[in-house]
Scaffold this motif. Structure first.
Motif, mmCIF file in Angstrom:
data_model
loop_
_atom_site.group_PDB
_atom_site.id
_atom_site.type_symbol
_atom_site.label_atom_id
_atom_site.label_comp_id
_atom_site.label_asym_id
_atom_site.label_seq_id
_atom_site.Cartn_x
_atom_site.Cartn_y
_atom_site.Cartn_z
ATOM 1 N N THR A 260 0.859 -1.179 0.000
ATOM 2 C CA THR A 260 0.000 0.000 0.000
ATOM 3 C C THR A 260 0.896 1.230 0.000
ATOM 4 O OG1 THR A 260 -0.087 0.119 2.420
ATOM 5 C CG2 THR A 260 -1.803 -1.170 1.308
ATOM 6 N N GLN A 275 -2.637 2.644 6.504
ATOM 7 C CA GLN A 275 -2.230 1.960 5.282
ATOM 8 C C GLN A 275 -1.200 0.864 5.548
ATOM 9 O OE1 GLN A 275 -3.615 2.067 2.343
ATOM 10 N NE2 GLN A 275 -5.068 3.606 3.067
ATOM 11 N N ARG A 278 -3.135 -1.993 6.786
ATOM 12 C CA ARG A 278 -3.900 -2.545 5.658
ATOM 13 C C ARG A 278 -3.021 -3.462 4.806
ATOM 14 N NH1 ARG A 278 -4.828 0.019 0.483
ATOM 15 N NH2 ARG A 278 -6.488 -1.070 -0.651
ATOM 16 N N ARG A 281 -2.758 -6.792 6.625
ATOM 17 C CA ARG A 281 -3.999 -7.561 6.532
ATOM 18 C C ARG A 281 -4.198 -8.145 5.132
ATOM 19 N NH1 ARG A 281 -6.363 -3.026 9.538
ATOM 20 N NH2 ARG A 281 -6.721 -3.656 11.713
#
Length: 414
Positions: A260, A275, A278, A281
């Protein structure tokens, strides 16, 4: 679905030349950050670095190629050879069956400095023809592919410290399009006056005079990082192709990957870790792995208090619900930050950790900051069965990358 397999590793690092030399140094807990040799770096406020001391370029690179290239490319050429030898990989008859996707951050620093000095002192005629290719950030990719005859789709990844992981992301794309083998990773050589001065202007280098005070990820005393050189190159292969050629060694499987971008500012970090979390994940989802199944996280470990805080925030957001905290370590603390070469070296270290069931500690982590729920900061090496490891990396400017490695069925083979 089985991901790409890592069948070969080549390491040129401050901790040693060769994968086993590097690993033995980490297991012994020997930091490789020392006073800079070769020039007076103290005038730039940078007294310490992670230098590769046992690297003899002539042992790995032909004289004809050495005069055309910079030290960082010499290291890439050496690491690529070591990776191929480790895998027992020889160039196949199909020259398009092997790709080269390496990461680069700063290019040919030492070569460029020499040529710039000649330009200033003697004028344009003193600049050699090789300057145009030796400094270029794609030089290592190009020289490896030319020397070894690898003509598959190739390229260079420029995302600073995240580049080593991002090169693996590109390898997956290339493999899905039909190329069965890809060399990935990268090296850097940013230890000359020109390069050190450029990095010092960023304001993130430690000015500590002693190695034990210099690069301290997740420690309350942290005041910046230390420059390092070197890195790692790995050979990734599609499982069917590896089996078809009779590959006898599998270090591990690339199970998941994601990247990201903070999209905040080209110099200042984002105010939150949204981010970054994220990316972690997404990589776990890509691998089909839950946070509870992760046995170890190899952190980016910036050594800058604000960046360390954001990384722990991201880790807490992902792993905070675990019953047993996930061990988090930063092996780069032993070598210094190698820019694009650092995350590639962390991948090599993660694979070795899975092979031997040893978690390397974080160097000189004696006064750790408070970790969030779900996070266990590793201060010293420990024995632990490792089947799933997450490797994290960030690049200056807002790049975030996360890679999930899985131990092959039956364990690493050799």
């Amino acid at each position: 679905m089985t991901g790409l397999l890592v069948t070969g590793i080549g390491v040129v690092a401050p901790t040693g030349v060769g994968v086993e030399e590097h690993w033995a140094s980490l297991v012994r807990g020997e930091p490789a950050i020392r006073p800079v040799e070769g020039f007076d770096s103290g005038r730039y406020g940078v007294p310490l670095a992670g230098q590769v001391r046992d690297f003899v370029p002539a042992d790995h690179v032909s004289p004809q190629l050495m005069v055309q290239t910079d030290r960082w490319t010499w290291m890439s050429l050496a690491a690529a050879t070591l990776a191929a030898e480790d895998a027992g990989y020889t160039a196949p008859e199909d020259v398009y069956a092997t790709s080269v996707f390496l990461a680069s951050g700063s290019g040919g620093n030492e070569f460029s400095q020499h040529e710039i000095q000649g330009l200033w002192a003697k004028g344009p005629r003193s600049v050699g023809a090789y300057q145009s290719i030796a400094w270029f950030y794609a030089a290592s990719t190009g020289q490896v592919s030319i020397r070894d005859g690898f003509k598959g789709p190739s390229g260079v990844v420029v995302s600073e410290g995240a580049g080593g992981l991002d090169s693996i992301g590109w390898a997956r794309r290339v493999a899905r399009r039909g190329t069965p083998a890809v060399l990935v990773g990268g090296t850097e050589a940013g230890l000359c006056p020109y390069a050190v001065l450029c990095q010092a202007t960023g304001g993130r280098l430690s000015s500590a005079q002693r190695p034990e005070d210099a690069y301290l990820p997740f420690d309350r005393r942290a005041d910046g990082h230390v420059v390092g050189e070197g890195g790692a190159i790995l050979l990734l292969e599609e499982p069917g192709a590896a089996a078809a050629r009779g590959a006898t060694k599998v270090w591990g499987e690339v199970a998941g990957y994601a990247a990201t971008h903070d999209a905040h500012h080209h110099e200042d970090p984002a105010p939150d870790a949204v981010q970054y979390a994220r990316a972690i994940r997404l990589s776990l989802a890509d691998a089909g792995v839950s946070p509870d199944e992760v046995d170890l996280v190899m952190a980016d470990g910036a050594g800058v208090p604000e960046l360390d805080r954001l990384e722990l925030e991201a880790l807490g957001a992902v792993f905070g619900g675990r019953t047993t905290p996930v061990p988090v370590t930063a092996p780069s603390s032993f070598t210094g930050r190698l820019m694009a070469g650092g995350s590639a070296l962390d991948v090599a270290t993660a694979l070795l950790a899975m092979r031997d069931g040893i978690v390397p500690g974080t160097a000189f982590l004696t006064d750790p900051v408070e970790a969030p729920a779900g996070v266990d900061l590793v201060t010293a090496g420990r024995v632990r069965d490792l089947s799933t490891v997450v490797v994290l990396a960030r690049g200056a400017g807002g790049f975030n990358s996360s890679l999930v490695l899985r131990r092959p069925a039956g364990g690493p083979t050799s």
